[in-house]
Design a protein around this motif. Structure first.
Motif, PDB file in Angstrom:
ATOM      1  N   LEU A 170       0.853  -1.185   0.000  1.00  0.00           N
ATOM      2  CA  LEU A 170       0.000   0.000   0.000  1.00  0.00           C
ATOM      3  C   LEU A 170       0.888   1.234   0.000  1.00  0.00           C
ATOM      4  O   LEU A 170       1.732   1.389   0.888  1.00  0.00           O
ATOM      5  N   VAL A 171       0.684   2.125  -0.974  1.00  0.00           N
ATOM      6  CA  VAL A 171       1.602   3.247  -1.176  1.00  0.00           C
ATOM      7  C   VAL A 171       0.821   4.555  -1.307  1.00  0.00           C
ATOM      8  O   VAL A 171      -0.082   4.649  -2.153  1.00  0.00           O
ATOM      9  N   PRO A 172       1.147   5.584  -0.515  1.00  0.00           N
ATOM     10  CA  PRO A 172       0.534   6.892  -0.723  1.00  0.00           C
ATOM     11  C   PRO A 172       0.897   7.444  -2.105  1.00  0.00           C
ATOM     12  O   PRO A 172       1.988   7.212  -2.611  1.00  0.00           O
ATOM     13  N   VAL A 173      -0.038   8.204  -2.698  1.00  0.00           N
ATOM     14  CA  VAL A 173       0.153   8.713  -4.054  1.00  0.00           C
ATOM     15  C   VAL A 173      -0.049  10.217  -4.090  1.00  0.00           C
ATOM     16  O   VAL A 173      -1.082  10.733  -3.652  1.00  0.00           O
ATOM     17  N   GLY A 174       0.960  10.931  -4.613  1.00  0.00           N
ATOM     18  CA  GLY A 174       0.855  12.356  -4.897  1.00  0.00           C
ATOM     19  C   GLY A 174       0.948  12.547  -6.401  1.00  0.00           C
ATOM     20  O   GLY A 174       0.014  12.302  -7.144  1.00  0.00           O
ATOM     21  N   GLY A 175       2.143  12.931  -6.879  1.00  0.00           N
ATOM     22  CA  GLY A 175       2.343  13.050  -8.321  1.00  0.00           C
ATOM     23  C   GLY A 175       2.735  11.751  -8.980  1.00  0.00           C
ATOM     24  O   GLY A 175       2.759  11.644 -10.208  1.00  0.00           O
ATOM     25  N   GLY A 176       3.103  10.748  -8.162  1.00  0.00           N
ATOM     26  CA  GLY A 176       3.394   9.428  -8.699  1.00  0.00           C
ATOM     27  C   GLY A 176       4.835   8.978  -8.602  1.00  0.00           C
ATOM     28  O   GLY A 176       5.159   7.879  -9.049  1.00  0.00           O
ATOM     29  N   GLY A 177       5.712   9.787  -8.000  1.00  0.00           N
ATOM     30  CA  GLY A 177       7.121   9.417  -7.932  1.00  0.00           C
ATOM     31  C   GLY A 177       7.385   8.193  -7.083  1.00  0.00           C
ATOM     32  O   GLY A 177       8.086   7.266  -7.508  1.00  0.00           O
ATOM     33  N   LEU A 178       6.825   8.169  -5.882  1.00  0.00           N
ATOM     34  CA  LEU A 178       7.073   7.056  -4.970  1.00  0.00           C
ATOM     35  C   LEU A 178       6.468   5.769  -5.501  1.00  0.00           C
ATOM     36  O   LEU A 178       7.137   4.734  -5.578  1.00  0.00           O
ATOM     37  N   ILE A 179       5.197   5.813  -5.875  1.00  0.00           N
ATOM     38  CA  ILE A 179       4.543   4.565  -6.267  1.00  0.00           C
ATOM     39  C   ILE A 179       5.108   4.015  -7.565  1.00  0.00           C
ATOM     40  O   ILE A 179       5.199   2.793  -7.741  1.00  0.00           O
ATOM     41  N   SER A 180       5.532   4.879  -8.490  1.00  0.00           N
ATOM     42  CA  SER A 180       6.094   4.361  -9.734  1.00  0.00           C
ATOM     43  C   SER A 180       7.413   3.654  -9.491  1.00  0.00           C
ATOM     44  O   SER A 180       7.677   2.590 -10.067  1.00  0.00           O
ATOM     45  N   GLY A 181       8.251   4.193  -8.602  1.00  0.00           N
ATOM     46  CA  GLY A 181       9.514   3.540  -8.291  1.00  0.00           C
ATOM     47  C   GLY A 181       9.337   2.260  -7.509  1.00  0.00           C
ATOM     48  O   GLY A 181       9.945   1.226  -7.822  1.00  0.00           O
ATOM     49  N   VAL A 182       8.485   2.307  -6.487  1.00  0.00           N
ATOM     50  CA  VAL A 182       8.248   1.120  -5.663  1.00  0.00           C
ATOM     51  C   VAL A 182       7.583   0.023  -6.489  1.00  0.00           C
ATOM     52  O   VAL A 182       7.984  -1.147  -6.442  1.00  0.00           O
ATOM     53  N   ALA A 183       6.567   0.391  -7.259  1.00  0.00           N
ATOM     54  CA  ALA A 183       5.861  -0.610  -8.053  1.00  0.00           C
ATOM     55  C   ALA A 183       6.772  -1.248  -9.089  1.00  0.00           C
ATOM     56  O   ALA A 183       6.703  -2.463  -9.316  1.00  0.00           O
ATOM     57  N   ARG A 184       7.624  -0.459  -9.718  1.00  0.00           N
ATOM     58  CA  ARG A 184       8.547  -1.012 -10.713  1.00  0.00           C
ATOM     59  C   ARG A 184       9.466  -2.040 -10.074  1.00  0.00           C
ATOM     60  O   ARG A 184       9.638  -3.146 -10.596  1.00  0.00           O
ATOM     61  N   ALA A 185      10.055  -1.700  -8.940  1.00  0.00           N
ATOM     62  CA  ALA A 185      10.974  -2.627  -8.273  1.00  0.00           C
ATOM     63  C   ALA A 185      10.252  -3.880  -7.801  1.00  0.00           C
ATOM     64  O   ALA A 185      10.724  -5.007  -8.027  1.00  0.00           O
ATOM     65  N   VAL A 186       9.122  -3.696  -7.161  1.00  0.00           N
ATOM     66  CA  VAL A 186       8.387  -4.830  -6.602  1.00  0.00           C
ATOM     67  C   VAL A 186       7.935  -5.781  -7.700  1.00  0.00           C
ATOM     68  O   VAL A 186       8.094  -7.008  -7.601  1.00  0.00           O
ATOM     69  N   ARG A 187       7.394  -5.234  -8.771  1.00  0.00           N
ATOM     70  CA  ARG A 187       6.868  -6.082  -9.837  1.00  0.00           C
ATOM     71  C   ARG A 187       7.986  -6.780 -10.621  1.00  0.00           C
ATOM     72  O   ARG A 187       7.789  -7.883 -11.138  1.00  0.00           O
ATOM     73  N   LEU A 188       9.156  -6.146 -10.738  1.00  0.00           N
ATOM     74  CA  LEU A 188      10.275  -6.816 -11.396  1.00  0.00           C
ATOM     75  C   LEU A 188      10.770  -7.994 -10.561  1.00  0.00           C
ATOM     76  O   LEU A 188      11.227  -9.001 -11.096  1.00  0.00           O
ATOM     77  N   LEU A 189      10.677  -7.848  -9.237  1.00  0.00           N
ATOM     78  CA  LEU A 189      11.110  -8.917  -8.343  1.00  0.00           C
ATOM     79  C   LEU A 189      10.052 -10.012  -8.201  1.00  0.00           C
ATOM     80  O   LEU A 189      10.387 -11.199  -8.107  1.00  0.00           O
ATOM     81  N   ASN A 190       8.782  -9.601  -8.149  1.00  0.00           N
ATOM     82  CA  ASN A 190       7.704 -10.584  -7.967  1.00  0.00           C
ATOM     83  C   ASN A 190       6.426 -10.026  -8.587  1.00  0.00           C
ATOM     84  O   ASN A 190       5.704  -9.256  -7.948  1.00  0.00           O
ATOM     85  N   PRO A 191       6.116 -10.402  -9.828  1.00  0.00           N
ATOM     86  CA  PRO A 191       4.947  -9.833 -10.512  1.00  0.00           C
ATOM     87  C   PRO A 191       3.617 -10.215  -9.897  1.00  0.00           C
ATOM     88  O   PRO A 191       2.581  -9.647 -10.265  1.00  0.00           O
ATOM     89  N   ARG A 192       3.599 -11.141  -8.933  1.00  0.00           N
ATOM     90  CA  ARG A 192       2.338 -11.545  -8.313  1.00  0.00           C
ATOM     91  C   ARG A 192       1.918 -10.630  -7.175  1.00  0.00           C
ATOM     92  O   ARG A 192       0.782 -10.707  -6.699  1.00  0.00           O
ATOM     93  N   ILE A 193       2.831  -9.781  -6.705  1.00  0.00           N
ATOM     94  CA  ILE A 193       2.489  -8.884  -5.598  1.00  0.00           C
ATOM     95  C   ILE A 193       1.515  -7.806  -6.074  1.00  0.00           C
ATOM     96  O   ILE A 193       1.710  -7.193  -7.131  1.00  0.00           O
ATOM     97  N   LYS A 194       0.482  -7.566  -5.289  1.00  0.00           N
ATOM     98  CA  LYS A 194      -0.509  -6.551  -5.617  1.00  0.00           C
ATOM     99  C   LYS A 194      -0.017  -5.189  -5.135  1.00  0.00           C
ATOM    100  O   LYS A 194       0.421  -5.053  -3.986  1.00  0.00           O
ATOM    101  N   VAL A 195      -0.073  -4.189  -5.997  1.00  0.00           N
ATOM    102  CA  VAL A 195       0.356  -2.831  -5.650  1.00  0.00           C
ATOM    103  C   VAL A 195      -0.862  -1.921  -5.683  1.00  0.00           C
ATOM    104  O   VAL A 195      -1.538  -1.790  -6.716  1.00  0.00           O
ATOM    105  N   ILE A 196      -1.156  -1.305  -4.541  1.00  0.00           N
ATOM    106  CA  ILE A 196      -2.335  -0.455  -4.394  1.00  0.00           C
ATOM    107  C   ILE A 196      -1.883   0.939  -3.985  1.00  0.00           C
ATOM    108  O   ILE A 196      -1.160   1.109  -3.000  1.00  0.00           O
ATOM    109  N   GLY A 197      -2.306   1.936  -4.740  1.00  0.00           N
ATOM    110  CA  GLY A 197      -2.020   3.323  -4.391  1.00  0.00           C
ATOM    111  C   GLY A 197      -3.206   3.954  -3.698  1.00  0.00           C
ATOM    112  O   GLY A 197      -4.350   3.580  -3.945  1.00  0.00           O
TER     113      GLY A 197
END
Length: 308
Positions: A170-197
């Protein structure tokens, strides 16, 4: 888009310069929300928020000529402090453009780190671009930048290094900097993890952008979660969010305030309202299954903002 090796390189560059923040648990939160939560405590990060990850990464990658001109960013507060701190450490002059209504403690923090603070009315992005160009400064965008995104990806790496069993983030969302970086890393490591902003309904520029199919502007956005009231969705952030984020949840101002107070009272963490966004979504009925990381993005709290 940053590769996994790009993100790992940024993490190595940051190692020893910033904190590796802890992963905390709270039985009170788990009982209240019926969830298996772990809190990524970025409020204990240098300058009190995650922002140093991306902004220090950017600063480290500037050329000598770009540093010599001095740097400038635009910020509701946390990016201002992060860039000011990073620039002071590197011996680079820094200017930050902030709204005159910004949290006073965040203005004071940026000045305390040695930055020149320009308080403005109206369109912050336009003011930032004008000051950058008029003074010949090197612009450092607080979220719409590939190096900044890559630096924020280091948080995603840490999440899975510390908790490889995660099912959701679960990631707070403003302009998208944090969630785009976190989601990219997480999904590259494990594409099954759900990412919710999670973003404020009063400042929902990313949700509007996804609905429109392109980055949108929301210049009048205001929220008690000032760190999430971005006036634009980043053009670099948008495709990463489209590709890697499962959903964006809007939450009310009342829920942000209630979540901030409730989490503070039960965990004793002095989180700011932006960092309470994941818990506001849970208060409003968001359900998650399996081990879930909530990114507690910052702790630069202005207590007066908790009064509606």
């Amino acid at each position: 888009m940053p590769t996994l090796e790009d993100i790992r390189t940024a993490a190595r560059e940051l190692e020893g310069r910033i904190h590796r923040t802890p992963m905390l648990t709270s039985s009170a939160l788990n009982e209240r929300f019926g969830a298996d939560l772990v809190l990524k405590a970025e409020l204990f990060q240098k300058t009190g928020s995650f922002k140093v990850r991306g902004l220090l990464t950017k600063l480290l990658r500037l050329t000598a000529a770009e540093r010599a001109r001095g740097v400038v960013t635009v910020s509701a507060g946390n990016a201002a402090g992060a860039l000011a701190w990073a620039a002071r450490d590197a011996g680079v002059p820094a200017t930050v453009v902030m709204a005159h209504t910004a949290v006073p403690a965040k203005i004071d923090a940026a000045r305390g780190y040695g930055a020149t603070v320009e308080l403005v009315d109206g369109d912050l992005i336009a003011a930032y671009e004008r000051i950058r160009d008029d003074r010949g400064l090197t612009g450092v965008h607080p979220f719409d930048d590939e190096d900044v995104i890559t630096g924020h990806g280091s948080l995603g790496l840490e999440l899975l290094e510390d908790r490889p069993d995660l099912a959701a983030v679960l990631v707070p969302v403003g302009g998208g900097g944090l969630i785009s970086g976190v989601a990219r890393a997480v999904r590259l490591l494990n594409p099954r993890i759900k990412v919710i902003g999670i973003e404020p309904a009063a400042a929902d520029v990313v949700s509007r952008s996804l609905e429109a199919g392109s980055p949108q502007r929301l210049p009048g956005a205001r929220s008690v979660a000032d760190g999430l009231a971005a006036p634009v969705c980043g053009t670099h952030n948008f495709p990463l969010i489209q590709q890697h984020v499962d959903t964006i949840v809007r939450v009310s101002e009342e829920s942000l305030v209630e979540a901030t107070r409730w989490v503070m009272s039960r965990t004793k963490l002095a989180l700011e309202p932006a960092a309470a966004a994941p818990f506001a979504a849970l208060l409003e009925g968001l359900t998650v299954e399996g081990p879930t990381a909530a990114v507690v993005s910052g702790g630069n709290l202005d207590v007066s903002r908790l009064m509606l």
